[in-house]
Design a protein around this motif. Structure first.
Motif, PDB file in Angstrom:
ATOM      1  N   ARG A 177     -28.263 -45.402  19.671  1.00 18.26           N
ATOM      2  CA  ARG A 177     -29.808 -45.971  19.576  1.00 18.26           C
ATOM      3  C   ARG A 177     -30.670 -44.818  18.810  1.00 18.26           C
ATOM      4  N   LYS A 178     -30.525 -43.649  18.890  1.00 20.62           N
ATOM      5  CA  LYS A 178     -31.200 -42.574  18.313  1.00 20.62           C
ATOM      6  C   LYS A 178     -31.183 -42.711  16.710  1.00 20.62           C
ATOM      7  N   TYR A 179     -30.056 -43.175  16.370  1.00 15.10           N
ATOM      8  CA  TYR A 179     -29.773 -43.498  14.798  1.00 15.10           C
ATOM      9  C   TYR A 179     -30.340 -44.679  14.428  1.00 15.10           C
ATOM     10  N   LYS A 180     -30.245 -45.522  15.374  1.00 18.87           N
ATOM     11  CA  LYS A 180     -30.926 -46.968  14.715  1.00 18.87           C
ATOM     12  C   LYS A 180     -32.346 -46.660  14.489  1.00 18.87           C
ATOM     13  N   ARG A 181     -33.070 -45.957  15.551  1.00 20.26           N
ATOM     14  CA  ARG A 181     -34.524 -45.731  15.430  1.00 20.26           C
ATOM     15  C   ARG A 181     -34.879 -44.892  14.156  1.00 20.26           C
ATOM     16  N   GLY A 182     -33.970 -44.043  13.825  1.00 21.42           N
ATOM     17  CA  GLY A 182     -34.268 -43.158  12.599  1.00 21.42           C
ATOM     18  C   GLY A 182     -34.132 -44.217  11.337  1.00 21.42           C
ATOM     19  N   TYR A 183     -33.143 -44.896  11.350  1.00 22.18           N
ATOM     20  CA  TYR A 183     -32.724 -45.559  10.330  1.00 22.18           C
ATOM     21  C   TYR A 183     -33.794 -46.679   9.822  1.00 22.18           C
ATOM     22  N   PHE A 184     -34.035 -47.436  11.030  1.00 18.15           N
ATOM     23  CA  PHE A 184     -34.764 -48.735  10.698  1.00 18.15           C
ATOM     24  C   PHE A 184     -36.309 -48.585  10.754  1.00 18.15           C
ATOM     25  N   PHE A 185     -36.631 -47.338  11.387  1.00 13.23           N
ATOM     26  CA  PHE A 185     -38.325 -46.751  11.367  1.00 13.23           C
ATOM     27  C   PHE A 185     -38.524 -45.606  10.919  1.00 13.23           C
ATOM     28  N   GLU A 186     -37.979 -44.469  11.549  1.00 14.31           N
ATOM     29  CA  GLU A 186     -38.487 -43.146  10.898  1.00 14.31           C
ATOM     30  C   GLU A 186     -38.466 -42.512   9.847  1.00 14.31           C
ATOM     31  N   TRP A 187     -37.177 -42.642   9.268  1.00 18.66           N
ATOM     32  CA  TRP A 187     -36.970 -42.216   8.044  1.00 18.66           C
ATOM     33  C   TRP A 187     -37.532 -42.807   6.533  1.00 18.66           C
ATOM     34  N   GLY A 188     -37.670 -44.221   6.930  1.00 13.54           N
ATOM     35  CA  GLY A 188     -38.266 -44.971   5.698  1.00 13.54           C
ATOM     36  C   GLY A 188     -39.935 -44.678   5.597  1.00 13.54           C
ATOM     37  N   MET A 189     -40.501 -44.502   6.936  1.00  8.66           N
ATOM     38  CA  MET A 189     -41.927 -44.034   6.853  1.00  8.66           C
ATOM     39  C   MET A 189     -42.018 -42.645   6.515  1.00  8.66           C
ATOM     40  N   ALA A 190     -41.193 -41.710   6.858  1.00  5.37           N
ATOM     41  CA  ALA A 190     -41.295 -40.489   6.406  1.00  5.37           C
ATOM     42  C   ALA A 190     -41.037 -40.286   4.845  1.00  5.37           C
ATOM     43  N   ASP A 191     -40.212 -41.127   4.406  1.00  9.69           N
ATOM     44  CA  ASP A 191     -39.695 -41.193   2.860  1.00  9.69           C
ATOM     45  C   ASP A 191     -41.028 -41.544   1.910  1.00  9.69           C
ATOM     46  N   ARG A 192     -41.670 -42.598   2.578  1.00  9.04           N
ATOM     47  CA  ARG A 192     -42.923 -43.154   2.171  1.00  9.04           C
ATOM     48  C   ARG A 192     -43.896 -42.063   1.818  1.00  9.04           C
ATOM     49  N   LEU A 193     -44.160 -41.329   2.843  1.00  9.02           N
ATOM     50  CA  LEU A 193     -45.163 -40.278   2.643  1.00  9.02           C
ATOM     51  C   LEU A 193     -44.534 -39.064   1.933  1.00  9.02           C
ATOM     52  N   LYS A 194     -43.287 -38.879   1.873  1.00 10.75           N
ATOM     53  CA  LYS A 194     -42.745 -37.567   1.203  1.00 10.75           C
ATOM     54  C   LYS A 194     -43.060 -38.254  -0.359  1.00 10.75           C
ATOM     55  N   LYS A 195     -42.669 -39.220  -0.922  1.00  7.12           N
ATOM     56  CA  LYS A 195     -42.997 -39.650  -2.474  1.00  7.12           C
ATOM     57  C   LYS A 195     -44.259 -39.687  -2.642  1.00  7.12           C
ATOM     58  N   LYS A 196     -45.270 -39.812  -1.690  1.00 11.29           N
ATOM     59  CA  LYS A 196     -46.765 -40.086  -1.947  1.00 11.29           C
ATOM     60  C   LYS A 196     -47.521 -38.537  -2.189  1.00 11.29           C
ATOM     61  N   ILE A 197     -46.861 -37.531  -1.398  1.00 11.81           N
ATOM     62  CA  ILE A 197     -47.541 -36.114  -1.602  1.00 11.81           C
ATOM     63  C   ILE A 197     -46.663 -35.404  -2.487  1.00 11.81           C
ATOM     64  N   TYR A 198     -45.549 -35.954  -3.248  1.00 15.49           N
ATOM     65  CA  TYR A 198     -44.357 -35.068  -3.763  1.00 15.49           C
ATOM     66  C   TYR A 198     -45.352 -34.261  -4.940  1.00 15.49           C
ATOM     67  N   ASN A 199     -46.269 -34.438  -5.590  1.00 15.08           N
ATOM     68  CA  ASN A 199     -46.927 -33.808  -6.563  1.00 15.08           C
ATOM     69  C   ASN A 199     -47.731 -32.851  -6.103  1.00 15.08           C
ATOM     70  N   GLN A 200     -48.145 -32.935  -4.550  1.00 16.22           N
ATOM     71  CA  GLN A 200     -49.172 -32.155  -4.041  1.00 16.22           C
ATOM     72  C   GLN A 200     -48.496 -30.916  -3.387  1.00 16.22           C
ATOM     73  N   VAL A 201     -47.155 -30.948  -2.998  1.00 18.96           N
ATOM     74  CA  VAL A 201     -46.809 -30.208  -2.275  1.00 18.96           C
ATOM     75  C   VAL A 201     -46.397 -28.644  -2.944  1.00 18.96           C
ATOM     76  N   ASP A 202     -46.984 -27.579  -2.047  1.00 16.40           N
ATOM     77  CA  ASP A 202     -47.189 -26.271  -2.612  1.00 16.40           C
ATOM     78  C   ASP A 202     -45.875 -25.546  -2.426  1.00 16.40           C
ATOM     79  N   TYR A 203     -45.172 -25.903  -1.357  1.00 16.81           N
ATOM     80  CA  TYR A 203     -44.012 -24.914  -0.759  1.00 16.81           C
ATOM     81  C   TYR A 203     -43.016 -26.144  -0.206  1.00 16.81           C
TER      82      TYR A 203
END
Length: 585
Positions: A177-203
């Motif tokens: 159930r934890k994996y399901k929540r990560g796969y279907f919700f959290e990770w995709g959401m986090a990846d969208r932000l990761k891609k959005k701020i990729y060029n702004q990351v200082d470290y």
């Protein structure tokens, strides 16, 4: 006899900074960066991928930076109850399956909470540290540190450390159930932000190993991913036990002998695996998919990118039943079912390449001729009661298998791996959509009955995938006569699969000394299936040779175009690699 197998492959990065290891060195570098801002009030954001250990960062890093204020994003986000209500349609009540969400992190903050956080930051003086998920939603940082984590490490923390999902109180909930929540919700959401701020990351901050963080500056990090997209490389493999698991990988790959078995090995799934970047001695472990996000055209090839976006479409993994038992009898969703029911873009088409076998090795594949679907499903449902054993021999084909056979398994085909077999699974990437139809009455390693999904499976079972169909279209036998696709002297290149309904094509290259291979306008994933060791070499010296041992999977970006594989073992014996790429339809 143990096979040489590199469990921690690295990618050496050239022309970059050294990086920083340990909290003291990291704090010193961040302090220098803070001073370089040359102003009194500074906002340092530590954006965290789900699963990052906040407690460790607060305990070991914050005191070294002496902030005047710390702000945790979770305190300003929706409550646990509000998040659950918002996502209940995508999380569902099912233990395994949800619906792939398209949420972004900003949708989980009330506007008044954002304004409150920004006012508190504005009214603060000196250094303010904002940490958690969504730091750029509630602040305008002067410095951004991105703390990343591969999905496999997150899954281990669910199991081993009772890690909770984001905005939940589910520490004791079961891992599926934890994996399901990560796969279907959290990770995709986090990846969208990761891609959005990729060029702004200082470290970029690596917190994979407890109390052993490492950090690299953003410029060097982005340069590293650019290099990854232009050279052959390996992912960091991971291994796991299973109720049907075997003993072959434990012995051959020098794995922990205390573990009861190893049923799984994932060494070719960028969404789950990591890569280790070596910055002149500082090793940074990151999700392998980051390289795809950053350089999709170079790594995947522009034609593949336009079909799959930044999803890496091919996966390689191992199934080890040597000394173990049957896998579950299963089927994968037809593409329209996968899209309509789970929101995924393409389905879990598969194939089984037989890497090792004995006289007892088998595969269950397709139904027998003239099988009645209603009768088949009725017996499957009856078997779930526990008082009836499903008569698999009545309905399902069982074929003996041998080394180098290759079996295509397009979605809709009932299948199951048998005992005493090492399968190299060469498949489309979605790997969370297996509908178990019959599991021989077993419980999982956690003691909980393994879920069976006949309601999902029934509409996806194609009884026209019968004995005749399988033998005519899905079997590539090792002793078949193959057309030689190569015009190179002494080389035999054979097309072994996959079925025409599947988008992956596989070529097996046999050679004694060396072979030159084209990428076919697609990223390539390969495995050394015969021989002891090879070198993957550039034709013009553009990258260092990559050593590969028997059974190791590796990736060649499309940008390489052509490359040479040279036998580094006994040239009196034939060597073979299996190459998978996206077929150019």
């Amino acid at each position: 006899m143990m096979t040489i197998y590199d469990l921690k492959p690295e990618i050496n990065i050239k022309g970059v900074s050294n990086g920083f290891s340990g909290f003291v060195a990291i704090a010193e570098q961040l302090s220098n960066a803070i001073r370089a801002q040359n102003k009194e009030d500074i906002v340092l954001a530590i954006e965290c991928y789900p699963g990052v250990n906040y407690t460790e960062i607060k305990k070991d890093l914050f005191p070294l930076l002496s902030p005047n204020m710390t702000i945790f994003t979770d305190d300003y986000a929706y409550t646990v109850e509000e998040v659950q209500e918002k996502i209940k349609d995508v999380i569902t009540e099912d233990r395994v399956f949800g619906v792939l969400s398209q949420y972004t992190i900003d949708q989980f903050f009330h506007e008044n909470s954002i304004e409150k956080a920004k006012k508190e930051i504005k009214d603060s003086s000196g250094l303010t540290i904002v940490y958690g998920m969504g730091t750029t939603v509630i602040s305008v940082p002067d410095i951004i540190v991105y703390a990343d984590l591969p999905r496999w490490e997150i899954r281990c923390r669910y199991r081993d450390e009772n890690l909770k999902n984001w905005k939940t109180d589910n520490a004791d909930e079961d891992e599926l159930r934890k994996y399901k929540r990560g796969y279907f919700f959290e990770w995709g959401m986090a990846d969208r932000l990761k891609k959005k701020i990729y060029n702004q990351v200082d470290y970029l901050l690596d917190t994979n190993k407890k109390e052993q963080p490492a950090m690299i500056d953003g410029k060097s990090y982005r340069k590293a991913l650019s290099q990854v997209a232009q050279v052959p490389f390996r992912l960091v493999p991971f291994f796991d036990a299973s109720v049907w698991g075997g003993q072959w990988m434990k012995e051959k790959f020098n794995l922990d002998p205390e573990v009861e078995n190893y049923g799984w090995a994932f060494d070719g799934v960028p969404e789950e695996n990591s890569i280790i970047l070596n910055f002149k001695g500082t090793k940074i472990e990151i999700p392998a998919i980051n390289a795809v996000f950053a350089y999709p055209d170079e790594l995947l090839g522009s034609k593949v990118r336009w079909r799959f976006g930044t999803s890496f479409p091919i996966r390689f993994d191992y199934l080890d039943t040597m000394g173990g038992r049957n896998l579950s009898l299963q089927v994968h969703p037809l593409v329209e079912y996968a899209q309509d029911t789970f929101g995924i873009h393409y389905t879990q088409d598969e194939s089984y390449y037989i890497l090792e076998a004995t006289d007892n090795s088998t595969i269950y594949l397709g139904v027998k001729n003239n099988t009645d679907k209603d009768e088949l499903v009725a017996d499957l449902r009856k078997a779930t009661s526990g008082d009836f054993e499903f008569p698999d021999e009545k309905y399902i084909n069982v074929f003996p298998v041998k080394k180098h056979d290759h079996y295509s398994i397009p979605a809709g085909t009932i299948h199951c791996g048998g005992p005493d077999t090492i399968v190299l699974e060469i498949s489309a990437t979605p790997n969370n959509f297996t509908f178990k139809l019959w599991d021989w009455g077993r419980t999982g390693l956690d003691g909980i009955p393994r879920p069976v999904h006949i309601d999902h499976g029934e509409p996806n079972i194609l009884v026209e995938r019968d004995t005749d169909f399988v033998l005519e279209q899905l079997v590539s036998s090792a002793d078949s006569k193959f057309e030689n696709l190569s015009n190179q002297e002494g080389i035999q290149t054979e097309k072994t699969g996959l079925h025409e309904l599947e988008f992956i094509e596989t070529h097996r290259h046999w050679f004694s000394e060396s072979v030159v291979i084209k990428t076919h306008e697609s990223v390539n994933m390969l495995n050394l299936v015969e021989g002891t060791s090879v070198l993957v070499e550039s034709l013009n010296g553009e990258f260092d040779a990559l050593p590969i041992n028997y059974g190791e999977t590796f990736i060649v970006p499309e940008s390489v175009k052509k490359y040479r594989i040279t036998n580094a073992g006994d040239t009196n014996k034939k060597t073979a690699v299996i190459q998978a790429f996206v077929r150019n339809l």
